[in-house]
Motif scaffolding. Structure first.
Motif, PDB file in Angstrom:
ATOM      1  N   UNK A  55      71.719  27.245  33.421  1.00  0.00           N
ATOM      2  CA  UNK A  55      72.208  25.747  33.672  1.00  0.00           C
ATOM      3  C   UNK A  55      71.400  25.268  34.883  1.00  0.00           C
ATOM      4  N   UNK A  56      70.752  26.249  35.786  1.00  0.00           N
ATOM      5  CA  UNK A  56      69.895  25.922  36.786  1.00  0.00           C
ATOM      6  C   UNK A  56      68.479  25.600  36.133  1.00  0.00           C
ATOM      7  N   UNK A  57      68.284  26.687  35.276  1.00  0.00           N
ATOM      8  CA  UNK A  57      66.867  26.518  34.689  1.00  0.00           C
ATOM      9  C   UNK A  57      66.748  24.887  33.544  1.00  0.00           C
ATOM     10  N   UNK A  58      68.093  24.617  33.201  1.00  0.00           N
ATOM     11  CA  UNK A  58      67.891  23.432  32.387  1.00  0.00           C
ATOM     12  C   UNK A  58      67.810  22.258  33.415  1.00  0.00           C
ATOM     13  N   UNK A  59      68.551  22.084  34.551  1.00  0.00           N
ATOM     14  CA  UNK A  59      68.203  21.279  35.545  1.00  0.00           C
ATOM     15  C   UNK A  59      66.860  21.401  36.042  1.00  0.00           C
ATOM     16  N   UNK A  60      66.213  22.393  36.203  1.00  0.00           N
ATOM     17  CA  UNK A  60      64.887  22.394  36.627  1.00  0.00           C
ATOM     18  C   UNK A  60      63.747  21.899  35.617  1.00  0.00           C
ATOM     19  N   UNK A  61      64.103  21.958  34.150  1.00  0.00           N
ATOM     20  CA  UNK A  61      63.423  21.398  33.341  1.00  0.00           C
ATOM     21  C   UNK A  61      63.339  19.967  33.334  1.00  0.00           C
ATOM     22  N   UNK A  62      64.493  19.370  33.627  1.00  0.00           N
ATOM     23  CA  UNK A  62      64.815  18.001  33.354  1.00  0.00           C
ATOM     24  C   UNK A  62      64.234  17.371  34.660  1.00  0.00           C
ATOM     25  N   UNK A  63      64.497  17.930  35.896  1.00  0.00           N
ATOM     26  CA  UNK A  63      64.336  16.909  37.120  1.00  0.00           C
ATOM     27  C   UNK A  63      63.437  17.901  38.102  1.00  0.00           C
ATOM     28  N   UNK A  64      62.799  19.088  37.716  1.00  0.00           N
ATOM     29  CA  UNK A  64      62.001  19.786  38.731  1.00  0.00           C
ATOM     30  C   UNK A  64      63.113  20.459  39.789  1.00  0.00           C
ATOM     31  N   UNK A  65      62.375  20.686  41.047  1.00  0.00           N
ATOM     32  CA  UNK A  65      63.421  21.317  42.053  1.00  0.00           C
ATOM     33  C   UNK A  65      64.231  20.492  42.440  1.00  0.00           C
ATOM     34  N   UNK A  66      65.188  19.876  41.781  1.00  0.00           N
ATOM     35  CA  UNK A  66      66.039  18.833  42.287  1.00  0.00           C
ATOM     36  C   UNK A  66      67.269  19.719  42.624  1.00  0.00           C
ATOM     37  N   UNK A  67      67.729  19.839  44.011  1.00  0.00           N
ATOM     38  CA  UNK A  67      69.148  20.307  44.058  1.00  0.00           C
ATOM     39  C   UNK A  67      70.273  19.964  43.492  1.00  0.00           C
ATOM     40  N   UNK A 106      73.847  36.941  27.624  1.00  0.00           N
ATOM     41  CA  UNK A 106      73.322  35.786  26.796  1.00  0.00           C
ATOM     42  C   UNK A 106      72.686  34.807  27.613  1.00  0.00           C
ATOM     43  N   UNK A 107      73.512  34.510  28.619  1.00  0.00           N
ATOM     44  CA  UNK A 107      73.352  33.484  29.731  1.00  0.00           C
ATOM     45  C   UNK A 107      71.981  34.102  30.537  1.00  0.00           C
ATOM     46  N   UNK A 108      71.886  35.238  30.741  1.00  0.00           N
ATOM     47  CA  UNK A 108      70.692  35.483  31.733  1.00  0.00           C
ATOM     48  C   UNK A 108      69.334  35.439  30.737  1.00  0.00           C
ATOM     49  N   UNK A 109      69.347  35.881  29.463  1.00  0.00           N
ATOM     50  CA  UNK A 109      68.354  36.027  28.656  1.00  0.00           C
ATOM     51  C   UNK A 109      67.922  34.185  28.361  1.00  0.00           C
ATOM     52  N   UNK A 110      68.749  33.448  28.118  1.00  0.00           N
ATOM     53  CA  UNK A 110      68.443  32.115  27.826  1.00  0.00           C
ATOM     54  C   UNK A 110      68.018  31.261  29.016  1.00  0.00           C
ATOM     55  N   UNK A 111      68.369  31.784  30.126  1.00  0.00           N
ATOM     56  CA  UNK A 111      67.861  31.273  31.646  1.00  0.00           C
ATOM     57  C   UNK A 111      66.341  31.690  31.848  1.00  0.00           C
ATOM     58  N   UNK A 112      66.181  32.891  31.475  1.00  0.00           N
ATOM     59  CA  UNK A 112      64.859  33.436  31.832  1.00  0.00           C
ATOM     60  C   UNK A 112      63.814  32.744  30.531  1.00  0.00           C
ATOM     61  N   UNK A 113      64.394  32.437  29.491  1.00  0.00           N
ATOM     62  CA  UNK A 113      63.559  32.003  28.462  1.00  0.00           C
ATOM     63  C   UNK A 113      63.305  30.350  28.703  1.00  0.00           C
ATOM     64  N   UNK A 114      64.143  29.726  29.251  1.00  0.00           N
ATOM     65  CA  UNK A 114      64.215  28.228  29.689  1.00  0.00           C
ATOM     66  C   UNK A 114      63.116  28.000  30.943  1.00  0.00           C
ATOM     67  N   UNK A 115      63.118  29.130  31.745  1.00  0.00           N
ATOM     68  CA  UNK A 115      62.337  28.977  33.116  1.00  0.00           C
ATOM     69  C   UNK A 115      60.764  29.084  32.427  1.00  0.00           C
ATOM     70  N   UNK A 116      60.693  29.966  31.467  1.00  0.00           N
ATOM     71  CA  UNK A 116      59.534  30.596  30.893  1.00  0.00           C
ATOM     72  C   UNK A 116      58.730  29.084  30.195  1.00  0.00           C
ATOM     73  N   UNK A 117      59.460  28.158  29.942  1.00  0.00           N
ATOM     74  CA  UNK A 117      59.125  27.038  28.960  1.00  0.00           C
ATOM     75  C   UNK A 117      58.090  26.136  29.777  1.00  0.00           C
ATOM     76  N   UNK A 118      58.619  25.860  30.949  1.00  0.00           N
ATOM     77  CA  UNK A 118      57.566  25.124  31.865  1.00  0.00           C
ATOM     78  C   UNK A 118      57.263  25.785  33.347  1.00  0.00           C
ATOM     79  N   UNK A 119      58.198  26.915  33.888  1.00  0.00           N
ATOM     80  CA  UNK A 119      57.991  27.169  34.832  1.00  0.00           C
ATOM     81  C   UNK A 119      57.107  28.379  34.890  1.00  0.00           C
ATOM     82  N   UNK A 120      56.874  28.900  36.200  1.00  0.00           N
ATOM     83  CA  UNK A 120      55.961  30.164  36.390  1.00  0.00           C
ATOM     84  C   UNK A 120      56.680  31.372  36.857  1.00  0.00           C
TER      85      UNK A 120
END
Length: 289
Positions: A55-67, A106-120
């Motif tokens: 969920x945090x990764x999805x928020x990061x993808x949509x809005x960047x580092x938005x708290x 499942x959630x941990x793997x999905x989160x790492x995958x989402x971060x890798x899409x646009x993050x570093x």
């Protein structure tokens, strides 16, 4: 010697913010950790800490580092994992711990995958381990708000939560709010994990919740005393960890968790209620008689 203790907090504003944030986290998460220990659900906290990540990764993808976006996404993701694990537990013969373990992986793997899409790699490390020294005013207000709401909710629902932790069957037999108490505990757990995520990351947040609670169990049996001791140990671990990280130039989050871990190990050995050394001493005195 006094300068060693006070100088970092007196001189640097970021150290003062980190101190207030971690003490607030200890205030909110300490009593929750005690309830989880009593319910034998200690690993559920770890599972939900990992469940925050997608969920945090999805928020990061949509809005960047938005708290706001990352916190809301993490809260929703962790609640979905908790509800899904509860549904599988009720609908199948599988136990609750196995259901939580499956969904958090499942959630941990999905989160790492989402971060890798646009993050570093830096973004991923920040989400996993946090940066308590980078807590800003917005994150500090969120942590304080969650801690205050947690203590208020625990005060209002104290009796149902305690009875549901010790004897859920009795609470159901008298038509008590067992389901509501269980749901409230999960919501408070998720809220504290999300607020701790901003400071300590998903992997470290559970340490500040569970280690002081597990340590307090070796000293006292009464739940209010156990919760108070858990908060004190968590706050003490926060102070010790921050000072250690400042003077030795080590990462703050791991230092805080290791300080709490040291308190746990000392409690295992010397805890007045169930510590190894105390139990052996009592056994030796009993045999002499």
């Amino acid at each position: 010697m006094m300068d060693w203790w006070w100088q970092p907090f007196a001189e640097f504003a970021f150290m003062r913010r980190a101190l207030v944030a971690t003490i607030a986290l200890a205030l909110g998460s300490g009593p929750i950790g005690c309830l989880l220990v009593l319910r034998r659900m200690s690993l559920v906290g770890d599972a939900l800490a990992h469940a925050v990540l997608p969920g945090a990764a999805a928020g990061f993808l949509l809005a960047g580092l938005s708290l706001t976006a990352m916190s809301l996404g993490g809260f929703v993701a962790a609640l979905v994992v908790a509800l899904a694990a509860g549904f599988v537990t009720r609908a199948t013969p599988q136990r609750e711990d196995a259901s939580f373990a499956a969904f958090y992986l499942i959630a941990l793997a999905l989160g790492v995958l989402l971060v890798s899409l646009r993050g570093s790699q830096v973004d991923l490390m920040h989400m996993l381990f946090g940066s308590v020294l980078a807590v800003d005013d917005a994150a500090l207000l969120q942590i304080a708000g969650v801690a205050s709401a947690t203590l208020l909710a625990l005060a209002l629902m104290y009796r149902p939560l305690v009875v549901e932790s010790f004897d859920p069957g009795f609470l159901r037999s008298v038509n008590g709010p067992g389901a509501t108490a269980h749901a409230l505990l999960l919501v408070l757990l998720v809220a504290n994990m999300v607020s701790a995520f901003q400071a300590l990351g998903t992997l470290m947040a559970v340490g500040l919740m569970m280690l002081p609670a597990a340590a307090a169990r070796f000293w006292v049996a009464d739940l209010p005393a156990m919760a108070a001791l858990s908060v004190a140990l968590g706050a003490g671990g926060a102070v010790a960890g921050l000072l250690l990280s400042y003077h030795v130039e080590l990462p703050s989050g791991p230092c805080i968790v290791l300080a709490c871990g040291a308190a746990y190990l000392l409690s295992v050995l010397f805890g007045w209620r169930d510590g190894i050394a105390v139990r052996r001493l009592r056994t030796a005195r009993h045999l002499k008689r």
